[in-house]
Design a protein around this motif. Structure first.
Motif, PDB file in Angstrom:
ATOM      1  N   ARG A 188       7.258  -4.527  -2.108  1.00  0.00           N
ATOM      2  CA  ARG A 188       7.513  -3.601  -0.996  1.00  0.00           C
ATOM      3  C   ARG A 188       9.004  -3.467  -0.720  1.00  0.00           C
ATOM      4  NH1 ARG A 188       2.404  -5.231   3.031  1.00  0.00           N
ATOM      5  NH2 ARG A 188       0.898  -3.867   1.974  1.00  0.00           N
ATOM      6  N   LEU A 189       9.742  -4.552  -0.860  1.00  0.00           N
ATOM      7  CA  LEU A 189      11.189  -4.445  -0.685  1.00  0.00           C
ATOM      8  C   LEU A 189      11.832  -3.685  -1.839  1.00  0.00           C
ATOM      9  CD1 LEU A 189      12.672  -7.693   0.911  1.00  0.00           C
ATOM     10  CD2 LEU A 189      12.626  -5.368   1.788  1.00  0.00           C
ATOM     11  N   ARG A 235       8.126 -11.370   7.847  1.00  0.00           N
ATOM     12  CA  ARG A 235       6.737 -10.909   7.746  1.00  0.00           C
ATOM     13  C   ARG A 235       6.545  -9.617   8.535  1.00  0.00           C
ATOM     14  NH1 ARG A 235       2.889  -8.605   7.267  1.00  0.00           N
ATOM     15  NH2 ARG A 235       0.697  -9.215   7.465  1.00  0.00           N
ATOM     16  N   MET A 236       7.191  -9.504   9.672  1.00  0.00           N
ATOM     17  CA  MET A 236       7.040  -8.331  10.527  1.00  0.00           C
ATOM     18  C   MET A 236       7.759  -7.115   9.952  1.00  0.00           C
ATOM     19  SD  MET A 236       8.233  -8.020  14.512  1.00  0.00           S
ATOM     20  CE  MET A 236       8.202  -6.452  15.403  1.00  0.00           C
ATOM     21  N   LEU A 237       8.952  -7.321   9.407  1.00  0.00           N
ATOM     22  CA  LEU A 237       9.791  -6.190   9.028  1.00  0.00           C
ATOM     23  C   LEU A 237       9.607  -5.726   7.586  1.00  0.00           C
ATOM     24  CD1 LEU A 237      13.155  -7.048  10.829  1.00  0.00           C
ATOM     25  CD2 LEU A 237      11.314  -5.506  11.554  1.00  0.00           C
ATOM     26  N   THR A 238       8.938  -6.511   6.743  1.00  0.00           N
ATOM     27  CA  THR A 238       8.731  -6.072   5.355  1.00  0.00           C
ATOM     28  C   THR A 238       7.933  -4.774   5.289  1.00  0.00           C
ATOM     29  OG1 THR A 238       8.960  -8.302   4.454  1.00  0.00           O
ATOM     30  CG2 THR A 238       7.777  -6.691   3.117  1.00  0.00           C
ATOM     31  N   PRO A 239       6.767  -4.655   5.938  1.00  0.00           N
ATOM     32  CA  PRO A 239       6.071  -3.364   5.899  1.00  0.00           C
ATOM     33  C   PRO A 239       6.839  -2.256   6.605  1.00  0.00           C
ATOM     34  CG  PRO A 239       4.966  -4.889   7.404  1.00  0.00           C
ATOM     35  CD  PRO A 239       5.983  -5.681   6.656  1.00  0.00           C
ATOM     36  N   VAL A 240       7.619  -2.613   7.627  1.00  0.00           N
ATOM     37  CA  VAL A 240       8.405  -1.617   8.345  1.00  0.00           C
ATOM     38  C   VAL A 240       9.473  -1.021   7.438  1.00  0.00           C
ATOM     39  CG1 VAL A 240      10.031  -1.263  10.255  1.00  0.00           C
ATOM     40  CG2 VAL A 240       7.997  -2.671  10.604  1.00  0.00           C
ATOM     41  N   ALA A 241      10.215  -1.873   6.743  1.00  0.00           N
ATOM     42  CA  ALA A 241      11.285  -1.392   5.870  1.00  0.00           C
ATOM     43  C   ALA A 241      10.735  -0.485   4.780  1.00  0.00           C
ATOM     44  CB  ALA A 241      12.026  -2.575   5.250  1.00  0.00           C
ATOM     45  N   LYS A 242       9.608  -0.881   4.198  1.00  0.00           N
ATOM     46  CA  LYS A 242       9.032  -0.089   3.111  1.00  0.00           C
ATOM     47  C   LYS A 242       8.565   1.262   3.627  1.00  0.00           C
ATOM     48  CE  LYS A 242       5.708   1.261   0.077  1.00  0.00           C
ATOM     49  NZ  LYS A 242       4.760   2.373   0.273  1.00  0.00           N
ATOM     50  N   ALA A 243       7.825   1.291   4.716  1.00  0.00           N
ATOM     51  CA  ALA A 243       7.274   2.545   5.232  1.00  0.00           C
ATOM     52  C   ALA A 243       8.361   3.452   5.804  1.00  0.00           C
ATOM     53  CB  ALA A 243       6.224   2.239   6.306  1.00  0.00           C
ATOM     54  N   TYR A 244       9.270   2.884   6.565  1.00  0.00           N
ATOM     55  CA  TYR A 244      10.302   3.675   7.220  1.00  0.00           C
ATOM     56  C   TYR A 244      11.239   4.308   6.192  1.00  0.00           C
ATOM     57  CZ  TYR A 244      13.466   4.916  11.076  1.00  0.00           C
ATOM     58  OH  TYR A 244      14.233   5.599  11.990  1.00  0.00           O
ATOM     59  N   ALA A 245      11.632   3.527   5.186  1.00  0.00           N
ATOM     60  CA  ALA A 245      12.526   4.052   4.155  1.00  0.00           C
ATOM     61  C   ALA A 245      11.842   5.160   3.360  1.00  0.00           C
ATOM     62  CB  ALA A 245      12.975   2.924   3.230  1.00  0.00           C
ATOM     63  N   ALA A 246      10.574   4.969   3.004  1.00  0.00           N
ATOM     64  CA  ALA A 246       9.858   5.976   2.231  1.00  0.00           C
ATOM     65  C   ALA A 246       9.736   7.278   3.004  1.00  0.00           C
ATOM     66  CB  ALA A 246       8.471   5.452   1.847  1.00  0.00           C
ATOM     67  N   ILE A 271       3.169   5.820  -1.151  1.00  0.00           N
ATOM     68  CA  ILE A 271       1.814   5.414  -1.539  1.00  0.00           C
ATOM     69  C   ILE A 271       1.806   4.034  -2.168  1.00  0.00           C
ATOM     70  CG2 ILE A 271      -0.141   6.006  -3.021  1.00  0.00           C
ATOM     71  CD1 ILE A 271       0.836   8.954  -2.792  1.00  0.00           C
ATOM     72  N   TRP A 272       2.698   3.788  -3.137  1.00  0.00           N
ATOM     73  CA  TRP A 272       2.752   2.481  -3.792  1.00  0.00           C
ATOM     74  C   TRP A 272       2.841   1.366  -2.767  1.00  0.00           C
ATOM     75  CZ3 TRP A 272       6.766   2.924  -8.370  1.00  0.00           C
ATOM     76  CH2 TRP A 272       6.076   3.329  -9.525  1.00  0.00           C
ATOM     77  N   GLU A 273       2.126   0.293  -3.028  1.00  0.00           N
ATOM     78  CA  GLU A 273       2.157  -0.911  -2.181  1.00  0.00           C
ATOM     79  C   GLU A 273       1.765  -0.618  -0.740  1.00  0.00           C
ATOM     80  OE1 GLU A 273       2.199  -3.049  -4.125  1.00  0.00           O
ATOM     81  OE2 GLU A 273       3.489  -2.477  -5.769  1.00  0.00           O
ATOM     82  N   GLY A 274       0.948   0.407  -0.542  1.00  0.00           N
ATOM     83  CA  GLY A 274       0.413   0.698   0.779  1.00  0.00           C
ATOM     84  C   GLY A 274       0.976   1.969   1.376  1.00  0.00           C
ATOM     85  N   THR A 275       0.087   2.857   1.826  1.00  0.00           N
ATOM     86  CA  THR A 275       0.532   4.052   2.525  1.00  0.00           C
ATOM     87  C   THR A 275       1.117   3.658   3.884  1.00  0.00           C
ATOM     88  OG1 THR A 275      -1.591   4.386   3.631  1.00  0.00           O
ATOM     89  CG2 THR A 275      -1.321   5.377   1.435  1.00  0.00           C
TER      90      THR A 275
END
Length: 595
Positions: free
Chosen positions: A312-313, A394-405, A442-446
């Motif tokens: 995700r990163l 743990r909190m910011l990993t999904p945030v960074a991936k989704a927000y950047a995408a 989409i990759w690694e979670g929408t």
């Protein structure tokens, strides 16, 4: 008139990707120890030049083309020969020689190794055709083996996943996606049956099932989830396995390559994707494939989570790296394109520069956001992180991936439009940047999947408390005069932090997950920019005034206020009525229209 006569457009120049980056050199000066920066910066400068010369030339050459699958030979024998392009293989080799992912496991610079390696990815991403798909999975698989692998796996396989020698290095896949559910692994159909014996790599199993998306199918090995428990157990009945794609495995690189055969892995077709076309993504079946257990039975989801978090990163930096290239092209073009009968350059046209500035502002915010999370990953892997930092990662990993995408895709399109018709041409690479960049949503979670993952991450209220405490500590660290000057911006930030705390206080409203993820992303970027501005001011950096301007603009113009309003609406609305209305808007209100 001959084509050679009359007005001749001036090509934009390709300048050093590192030296001309508007944020990376300054950011690294702050977050890297001085001795580390002195050692790695010449290497980044060297790479920055190679990116826009030899690597870009290779990336745009005829050597790069989509893979081909030959399933049968002329005698009708099933061979599943996956043929990839020379360019694909060369680009992977370049990344491996650059130390990706080797830098992360050599750990020469401790926690800063993650920063150094991901800085390289940021520079390379826009010119390497998504080769970081298999490289990122090699990174994630290496971490899984480092944490949970058997001694023999750590001895034989880990060094090859992290090798800088392309003749030795392995890449890896991660096979999770199946037909019943994409990110929902609870419906996994693949089964694992013990063969009743131990291989030197661990308990040996036979795997049977269908994997619907297997990116980088040309890898040497993969990690995969398979069911060892009952269907009723859902994801709790899954275990993690290492699967060689070919046997014998592994081969000795110092000896001639022996004749290998597929490990009962059958490739049925390559996916016909709108982008990432160079990546060999396939549908395949496992029909008695030999595999070795990683970690404990029934702990597959936990065991594979390092792969997900790491990739995700990589995905987040891939999004930002695509934007980096697009913005650099648009900025260079502004120096050569003239308007008003050739009397004025775009760089001297205020409305045009205003648009470029807005893209630049977002790019800076995303780089600071993502590398803040990278810093946390480096600390966690080196065992120097506090419990609060572990929770923030743990909190910011999904945030960074989704927000950047979400943000980078639109900004890359804006960079393309800044060239007018010239931007719409395939030759400059914008088409590929946009098509390939879309997959990061989409990759690694929408984004919706990641929003719900964030909700799971903050179920422990102490995680949100620690996040808010961290943010407030940065705000409070600013000089009194700066806090006075930025009183409006700081007040808005504190309001946003209060809203985040309220949103994640149980019971969490069902429609709050997505808007709150974007609010957390905007706030984290804001805090990271503020931290940089404070450092810049206290260090008397030449860019200190500009860094302060970047922060204040981001808070007032980057969508923070709109994000707060969106979260308030989601939190205070009548959720039940809204959900019913949503269904009627989408599917209609009559029973027949809902069929």
């Amino acid at each position: 008139m001959h084509i050679e006569e009359g007005f001749q457009p001036v090509p934009f120049s390709n300048e050093n990707a590192y030296l001309t980056d508007p944020v990376l050199p300054s950011l690294l000066k702050r977050i890297l120890p001085r001795n580390v920066l002195q050692e790695v910066e010449p290497d980044l400068e060297r790479l920055g030049l190679e990116v826009v010369t030899t690597i870009r030339k290779l990336s745009d050459s005829h050597k790069v083309y989509p893979p081909k699958l030959v399933q049968y030979d002329q005698w009708g024998r099933r061979i599943d020969d996956l043929q990839t392009s020379e360019g694909w293989r060369e680009l992977k080799a370049i990344a491996q020689r650059e130390g990706l992912p080797g830098i992360f496991y050599e750990r020469k610079y401790g926690a800063a190794s993650r920063i150094y390696g991901f800085a390289k990815q940021l520079l390379l991403a826009g010119d390497t055709h998504v080769i970081f798909c298999p490289i990122s999975m090699a990174d994630g698989s290496a971490r899984v083996i480092e944490l949970y692998g058997s001694p023999a796996m750590r001895r034989d396989i880990l060094p090859r996943l992290t090798s800088r020698d392309p003749n030795v290095a392995f890449t890896s896949g991660q096979w999770m996606t199946e037909r019943p559910g994409g990110s929902d692994v609870s419906m996994t159909e693949t089964t694992a049956t013990s063969v009743g014996q131990n291989h030197e790599y661990g308990p040996q199993y036979s795997l049977n099932g269908v994997k619907w998306f297997s990116s980088a199918t040309d890898c040497e090995l993969t990690v995969a989830l398979a069911r060892t428990g009952t269907v009723q157990e859902g994801s709790r009945g899954l275990s993690l396995f290492l699967i060689p794609l070919r046997l014998p495995f592994p081969t000795d690189p110092s000896k001639p390559l022996p004749v290998q055969k597929m490990n009962q892995v059958f490739v049925h077709r390559l996916k016909n994707k709108i982008g990432t076309q160079i990546v060999p993504t396939a549908e395949l079946t496992l029909e008695g494939s030999e595999a070795y257990l990683i970690g404990q039975l029934g702990k597959g989801v936990k065991s594979i989570s390092p792969v997900l978090n790491i990739t995700r990163l990589w995905s987040a930096i891939g999004s930002v790296g695509n934007l980096r290239k697009g913005l650099s092209i648009a900025t260079s073009y502004a120096h050569v394109r003239s308007i008003k009968s050739g009397t004025q350059l775009l760089k001297d046209t205020s409305t045009h520069v205003e648009q470029l500035a807005s893209i630049n502002l977002l790019y800076r915010a995303l780089v600071h956001l993502v590398f803040g999370v990278v810093c946390l990953l480096g600390k966690v892997e080196c065992g120097t992180a506090t419990k609060e930092e572990e929770a923030r990662l743990r909190m910011l990993t999904p945030v960074a991936k989704a927000y950047a995408a979400e943000k980078a895709c639109t900004a890359t399109e804006e960079s393309m439009a800044a060239l007018g018709g010239a931007g719409y041409m395939e030759e400059n690479g914008f088409g590929r940047l946009i098509r390939d960049g879309l997959v990061e949503k989409i990759w690694e979670g929408t984004i919706v999947v990641l929003a719900h993952d964030l909700v799971r991450a903050v179920q422990d209220q102490s995680t949100v408390t620690a996040f808010v405490s961290w943010a407030n500590s940065i705000i409070d660290s600013g000089p009194t005069q700066m806090q006075t000057t930025l009183s409006f911006h700081i007040s808005l930030l504190r309001l946003a932090l209060q809203e985040i705390s309220t949103c994640y206080t149980p019971p969490i409203q069902p429609l709050v997950a997505r808007p709150t993820l974007f609010l957390v992303g905007a706030v984290t970027a804001s805090i990271s920019l503020l931290e940089h501005a404070i450092w810049s001011s206290q260090s008397s950096e030449p860019s200190s005034k500009l860094d302060l301007e970047i922060f204040s603009r981001w808070v007032s113009e980057g969508g923070l206020g709109e994000s707060i309003d969106a979260v308030k609406r989601a939190r205070t609305m009548d959720s039940a009525t809204r959900i019913t209305s949503n269904s009627e808007i989408v599917f209609g209100s009559s029973p027949r229209s809902r069929l």
